[in-house]
Design a protein around this motif. Structure first.
Motif, PDB file in Angstrom:
ATOM      1  N   ARG A  58       0.970  -1.403  -0.018  1.00  0.00           N
ATOM      2  CA  ARG A  58       0.022  -0.022  -0.054  1.00  0.00           C
ATOM      3  C   ARG A  58       0.749   1.262  -0.056  1.00  0.00           C
ATOM      4  O   ARG A  58       0.281   2.296  -0.551  1.00  0.00           O
ATOM      5  CB  ARG A  58      -0.788   0.039   1.265  1.00  0.00           C
ATOM      6  CG  ARG A  58      -1.908  -1.225   1.279  1.00  0.00           C
ATOM      7  CD  ARG A  58      -2.821  -1.141   2.345  1.00  0.00           C
ATOM      8  NE  ARG A  58      -1.920  -1.271   3.768  1.00  0.00           N
ATOM      9  CZ  ARG A  58      -2.406  -0.967   4.890  1.00  0.00           C
ATOM     10  NH1 ARG A  58      -3.648  -0.629   4.998  1.00  0.00           N
ATOM     11  NH2 ARG A  58      -1.754  -1.579   5.656  1.00  0.00           N
ATOM     12  N   PHE A  59       1.944   1.255   0.318  1.00  0.00           N
ATOM     13  CA  PHE A  59       2.967   2.257   0.420  1.00  0.00           C
ATOM     14  C   PHE A  59       3.648   2.581  -0.571  1.00  0.00           C
ATOM     15  O   PHE A  59       5.060   3.204  -0.760  1.00  0.00           O
ATOM     16  CB  PHE A  59       3.607   2.224   2.076  1.00  0.00           C
ATOM     17  CG  PHE A  59       2.783   2.379   3.114  1.00  0.00           C
ATOM     18  CD1 PHE A  59       1.785   3.142   3.351  1.00  0.00           C
ATOM     19  CD2 PHE A  59       2.924   1.094   3.920  1.00  0.00           C
ATOM     20  CE1 PHE A  59       0.760   3.182   4.491  1.00  0.00           C
ATOM     21  CE2 PHE A  59       1.873   0.742   5.019  1.00  0.00           C
ATOM     22  CZ  PHE A  59       1.071   1.818   5.248  1.00  0.00           C
ATOM     23  N   GLY A  60       3.841   1.844  -1.566  1.00  0.00           N
ATOM     24  CA  GLY A  60       4.625   1.877  -2.942  1.00  0.00           C
ATOM     25  C   GLY A  60       5.735   1.177  -2.876  1.00  0.00           C
ATOM     26  O   GLY A  60       5.955   0.414  -1.734  1.00  0.00           O
ATOM     27  N   ILE A  65      15.394   3.110  -2.578  1.00  0.00           N
ATOM     28  CA  ILE A  65      15.282   4.144  -1.532  1.00  0.00           C
ATOM     29  C   ILE A  65      15.238   3.611  -0.021  1.00  0.00           C
ATOM     30  O   ILE A  65      15.152   2.342   0.105  1.00  0.00           O
ATOM     31  CB  ILE A  65      13.969   5.196  -1.792  1.00  0.00           C
ATOM     32  CG1 ILE A  65      12.624   4.049  -1.694  1.00  0.00           C
ATOM     33  CG2 ILE A  65      14.020   5.509  -2.970  1.00  0.00           C
ATOM     34  CD1 ILE A  65      11.382   4.842  -1.513  1.00  0.00           C
ATOM     35  N   SER A  66      15.553   4.667   0.610  1.00  0.00           N
ATOM     36  CA  SER A  66      15.586   4.080   2.162  1.00  0.00           C
ATOM     37  C   SER A  66      14.039   3.889   2.587  1.00  0.00           C
ATOM     38  O   SER A  66      13.375   4.291   2.115  1.00  0.00           O
ATOM     39  CB  SER A  66      16.340   5.030   3.170  1.00  0.00           C
ATOM     40  OG  SER A  66      15.642   6.218   3.184  1.00  0.00           O
ATOM     41  N   ARG A  67      14.174   3.435   3.985  1.00  0.00           N
ATOM     42  CA  ARG A  67      12.826   3.023   4.453  1.00  0.00           C
ATOM     43  C   ARG A  67      12.148   4.554   4.891  1.00  0.00           C
ATOM     44  O   ARG A  67      10.861   4.777   4.584  1.00  0.00           O
ATOM     45  CB  ARG A  67      12.794   2.208   5.551  1.00  0.00           C
ATOM     46  CG  ARG A  67      13.014   0.956   5.269  1.00  0.00           C
ATOM     47  CD  ARG A  67      13.178  -0.069   6.675  1.00  0.00           C
ATOM     48  NE  ARG A  67      13.386  -1.622   6.239  1.00  0.00           N
ATOM     49  CZ  ARG A  67      13.709  -2.323   7.030  1.00  0.00           C
ATOM     50  NH1 ARG A  67      14.655  -1.976   8.047  1.00  0.00           N
ATOM     51  NH2 ARG A  67      13.703  -3.546   6.522  1.00  0.00           N
ATOM     52  N   GLU A  72       8.434   8.866   3.903  1.00  0.00           N
ATOM     53  CA  GLU A  72       7.844  10.356   3.579  1.00  0.00           C
ATOM     54  C   GLU A  72       7.256  10.475   2.089  1.00  0.00           C
ATOM     55  O   GLU A  72       6.274  11.388   2.333  1.00  0.00           O
ATOM     56  CB  GLU A  72       9.139  10.974   3.663  1.00  0.00           C
ATOM     57  CG  GLU A  72       9.826  11.273   4.924  1.00  0.00           C
ATOM     58  CD  GLU A  72      11.249  11.886   4.881  1.00  0.00           C
ATOM     59  OE1 GLU A  72      11.606  11.993   3.810  1.00  0.00           O
ATOM     60  OE2 GLU A  72      11.660  12.410   5.880  1.00  0.00           O
ATOM     61  N   ARG A  73       7.530   9.500   1.258  1.00  0.00           N
ATOM     62  CA  ARG A  73       6.699   9.710  -0.116  1.00  0.00           C
ATOM     63  C   ARG A  73       5.147   9.043   0.320  1.00  0.00           C
ATOM     64  O   ARG A  73       4.507   9.629  -0.276  1.00  0.00           O
ATOM     65  CB  ARG A  73       7.586   8.543  -0.956  1.00  0.00           C
ATOM     66  CG  ARG A  73       6.646   8.469  -2.208  1.00  0.00           C
ATOM     67  CD  ARG A  73       7.537   7.693  -3.510  1.00  0.00           C
ATOM     68  NE  ARG A  73       7.207   6.306  -2.679  1.00  0.00           N
ATOM     69  CZ  ARG A  73       7.921   5.269  -3.007  1.00  0.00           C
ATOM     70  NH1 ARG A  73       8.745   5.270  -3.954  1.00  0.00           N
ATOM     71  NH2 ARG A  73       7.564   3.948  -2.634  1.00  0.00           N
ATOM     72  N   GLY A  78      -0.528  10.906   0.770  1.00  0.00           N
ATOM     73  CA  GLY A  78      -1.736  10.474   1.452  1.00  0.00           C
ATOM     74  C   GLY A  78      -1.943   9.376   1.584  1.00  0.00           C
ATOM     75  O   GLY A  78      -3.187   8.954   2.084  1.00  0.00           O
ATOM     76  N   LEU A  79      -1.030   8.518   2.015  1.00  0.00           N
ATOM     77  CA  LEU A  79      -1.197   6.996   2.118  1.00  0.00           C
ATOM     78  C   LEU A  79      -1.220   6.494   3.527  1.00  0.00           C
ATOM     79  O   LEU A  79      -1.409   5.346   3.793  1.00  0.00           O
ATOM     80  CB  LEU A  79      -0.127   6.105   1.295  1.00  0.00           C
ATOM     81  CG  LEU A  79       0.046   6.450  -0.232  1.00  0.00           C
ATOM     82  CD1 LEU A  79       0.959   5.440  -0.758  1.00  0.00           C
ATOM     83  CD2 LEU A  79      -1.345   5.899  -0.775  1.00  0.00           C
ATOM     84  N   ASN A  80      -1.268   7.517   4.523  1.00  0.00           N
ATOM     85  CA  ASN A  80      -1.117   7.304   5.743  1.00  0.00           C
ATOM     86  C   ASN A  80      -0.299   6.138   6.255  1.00  0.00           C
ATOM     87  O   ASN A  80      -0.862   5.138   6.967  1.00  0.00           O
ATOM     88  CB  ASN A  80      -2.776   7.073   6.388  1.00  0.00           C
ATOM     89  CG  ASN A  80      -3.420   8.236   6.028  1.00  0.00           C
ATOM     90  OD1 ASN A  80      -3.116   9.230   6.073  1.00  0.00           O
ATOM     91  ND2 ASN A  80      -4.671   7.870   5.536  1.00  0.00           N
TER      92      ASN A  80
END
Length: 108
Positions: A58-60, A65-67, A72-73, A78-80
């Motif tokens: 759900r968070f891409g 990239i780092s965690r 932050e992305r 707006g993915l909470n």
């Protein structure tokens, strides 16, 4: 003309090998798996939480990239994402085991 009818085994010699005579020895069974949930350390729980964050689609994507950048992305879009993940990442920002995602060792 008379033909001899019989079994095919009548014309071939039966050869028995040692493997057939011996009973198969059972290999020793592996030791039972111990549940680590009860004796799991704080470090293990934290890393398990971060691994679950890496596996949550759900968070891409998290490759390259780092965690914290992924968190932050996700927040920007707006993915909470969970706040406790960000707090954990900010506390352990110097340890690459915490900052890099599960697939950071794999080439892109």
């Amino acid at each position: 003309m008379t033909t001899k009818t019989g079994l095919i085994t009548d014309s071939f010699k039966v050869v028995k090998t040692e493997k057939r005579r011996k009973k198969r020895e059972k290999s020793p069974s592996p030791p039972p798996v111990q549940k680590e949930a009860e004796g799991e350390t704080v470090c293990g729980k934290e890393l398990n939480k971060l691994t679950q964050f890496d596996l949550d689609w759900r968070f891409g994507p998290c490759t390259g990239i780092s965690r914290l950048q992924r968190w932050e992305r996700a927040k920007l879009h707006g993915l909470n994402p969970p706040e406790d993940i960000k707090e954990l990442l900010l506390q352990t920002h110097t340890d690459p085991e915490y900052t890099q995602s599960l697939w950071s060792e794999y080439p892109l």
